[in-house]
Design a protein around this motif. Structure first.
Motif, PDB file in Angstrom:
ATOM      1  N   PRO A   2       0.816  -1.212   0.000  1.00 18.34           N
ATOM      2  CA  PRO A   2       0.000   0.000   0.000  1.00 18.34           C
ATOM      3  C   PRO A   2       0.854   1.268   0.000  1.00 18.34           C
ATOM      4  N   ASP A   5       1.136  -7.145   3.183  1.00 22.03           N
ATOM      5  CA  ASP A   5      -0.299  -7.397   3.079  1.00 22.03           C
ATOM      6  C   ASP A   5      -1.062  -6.109   2.797  1.00 22.03           C
ATOM      7  N   ASN A   6      -2.370  -6.192   2.833  1.00 20.58           N
ATOM      8  CA  ASN A   6      -3.213  -5.051   2.475  1.00 20.58           C
ATOM      9  C   ASN A   6      -3.082  -3.883   3.441  1.00 20.58           C
ATOM     10  N   ASN A   7      -2.651  -4.140   4.660  1.00 23.64           N
ATOM     11  CA  ASN A   7      -2.531  -3.096   5.674  1.00 23.64           C
ATOM     12  C   ASN A   7      -1.105  -2.589   5.842  1.00 23.64           C
ATOM     13  N   GLY A   8      -0.206  -3.043   4.998  1.00 27.73           N
ATOM     14  CA  GLY A   8       1.174  -2.592   5.086  1.00 27.73           C
ATOM     15  C   GLY A   8       2.041  -3.407   6.010  1.00 27.73           C
ATOM     16  N   ARG A   9       1.492  -4.484   6.587  1.00 28.60           N
ATOM     17  CA  ARG A   9       2.334  -5.375   7.372  1.00 28.60           C
ATOM     18  C   ARG A   9       3.411  -5.997   6.482  1.00 28.60           C
ATOM     19  N   ASP A  37       4.400  -4.523  11.839  1.00 28.80           N
ATOM     20  CA  ASP A  37       3.250  -3.718  11.433  1.00 28.80           C
ATOM     21  C   ASP A  37       3.692  -2.662  10.430  1.00 28.80           C
ATOM     22  N   GLU A  38       2.750  -1.792  10.030  1.00 29.79           N
ATOM     23  CA  GLU A  38       3.035  -0.820   8.978  1.00 29.79           C
ATOM     24  C   GLU A  38       4.076   0.210   9.389  1.00 29.79           C
ATOM     25  N   ARG A  67      -3.970 -11.077  -1.634  1.00 26.24           N
ATOM     26  CA  ARG A  67      -4.696  -9.891  -1.191  1.00 26.24           C
ATOM     27  C   ARG A  67      -6.204 -10.080  -1.232  1.00 26.24           C
ATOM     28  N   ASN A 105      -6.532 -12.690   2.065  1.00 22.14           N
ATOM     29  CA  ASN A 105      -5.714 -12.386   3.243  1.00 22.14           C
ATOM     30  C   ASN A 105      -4.982 -13.625   3.755  1.00 22.14           C
ATOM     31  N   THR A 119      -3.309 -13.703   8.744  1.00 19.25           N
ATOM     32  CA  THR A 119      -2.500 -12.537   9.123  1.00 19.25           C
ATOM     33  C   THR A 119      -2.111 -12.536  10.602  1.00 19.25           C
TER      34      THR A 119
END
Length: 350
Positions: free
Chosen positions: A90, A134-138, A153-154, A180, A183, A200
């Motif tokens: 992201p 992943d979709n959340n920036g992890r 984490d992001e 994506r 997940n 996740t």
């Protein structure tokens, strides 16, 4: 009248406080150290329509402009040493594993922020080889020597590590890919000849593959890629082929064989697929990226060649294709990542 010891202490304390305020109030900004190409290099060559055009290469990251920290310590720079795998997430977040410094380079272009990650909790990286976002920036990092997958984490705060799959420990985690749509994190375990799937939170979901030469079996798999239509591509390195699976791990097709001709494999490594489902496979010994038609594995084209000039490779490894049809190739021993713009059939002439 001389300066008293007390006055000296007060002066030193004041100077230290001033430096602290300056450093805390003026954060550094970073840019990618890019080397643009001087000429339009395309594959296949002109006058044919281009499938891929070389844009630039990433050689590292450096501070931009003047900050308080750079005034005190000098401007910072971090060169790529042995880039092995790359992924994009992201907001254009870019993550590159680098076994030359046993680190992960992470760059967020929207904020012009860079961070060099050397450890996760109490573990110092020994051989970070796989990367996924992943979709959340992890960010997920596979360290093959430590036999762990580390999760950040992001903001690059270490969260936890994955060390087991069902009732067995990970043996040599290498390639990572993130689905994506569902997940799901897919992790190649090269020694176990298996691909494991996790959610996740690191919870084990299922595995597929075992040692063998039949379809759906592996002989030292290494790299993996997820494409938006839901296909999983795995480099089955010592079977000298690429296998394609559905999200549940059911084999769909396979192609490739050992040899030294166009379309053959010697040391296949990174794999990816574009929006047309053209499959891109790095061959480290041939110093090329070979393109194949996904359905029957028909050889289409080869990018690169052995050398150190733009558009050439020296023992390349991981690759990644982003949502903007850009191909990133870890040109490992040339200490850079080369970036190509890909074109779909409908793009030509636009």
């Amino acid at each position: 009248m001389g300066i008293t010891p007390r006055a000296r202490k007060q002066s030193a304390a004041g100077a230290a406080a001033l430096v602290f305020l300056l450093l805390s109030g003026c954060a550094s900004t970073w840019v990618m150290d890019l080397q643009p190409t001087d000429a339009r290099m395309q594959w296949p060559p002109q006058p044919k329509e281009a499938k891929a055009v070389l844009l630039s290469d990433i050689q590292g990251f450096r501070e931009s402009g003047v900050s308080a920290a750079s005034l005190v310590y000098g401007k910072g720079a971090h060169k790529l040493r042995r880039p092995g795998s790359i992924a994009k997430g992201p907001e254009g977040r870019l993550a590159i594993t680098d076994t030359g410094c046993n680190c992960v380079h992470v760059y967020l272009p929207a904020e012009q922020q860079y961070q060099k990650v050397l450890a996760a909790g109490k573990d110092t990286f020994l051989s970070p080889v796989g990367i996924a976002l992943d979709n959340n920036g992890r960010i997920y990092v596979a360290d093959s020597a430590l036999a762990k997958i580390f999760v950040f984490d992001e903001r690059l705060v270490y969260l936890f590590s994955i060390t087991r799959a069902a009732d067995t420990t990970l043996k040599r985690p290498t390639g990572l890919a993130f689905d994506r749509n569902r997940n799901v994190l897919y992790a190649v375990d090269t020694i176990a000849n298996t691909v494991h799937a996790f959610d996740t939170k690191g919870t084990y979901l299922f595995s597929f593959g075992r040692r063998g030469t039949e379809k759906g079996q592996f002989n030292f798999p290494t790299h993996i890629f997820w494409s938006a239509p839901g296909k999983i591509y795995v480099t089955d390195s010592m079977n000298f082929r690429v296998q394609i699976f559905d999200p549940e791990g059911n084999v769909l097709s396979a192609f490739g064989s050992q040899g030294d001709g166009s379309g053959d494999f010697a040391i296949p490594k990174g794999v990816a697929a574009d929006k047309d489902q053209t499959v891109y496979v790095v061959d480290s010994l041939f110093d090329t990226v070979q393109l194949f038609e996904a359905g029957h594995g028909e050889f289409l084209l080869a990018l690169g060649g052995r050398g150190t000039e733009p558009g050439e490779f020296w023992l390349p490894s991981g690759i990644f294709i982003d949502d903007d049809d850009k191909l990133y190739v870890c040109d490992t021993f040339n200490e850079r990542v080369q970036v190509f713009q890909l074109f779909r059939s409908k793009d030509q002439g636009e």
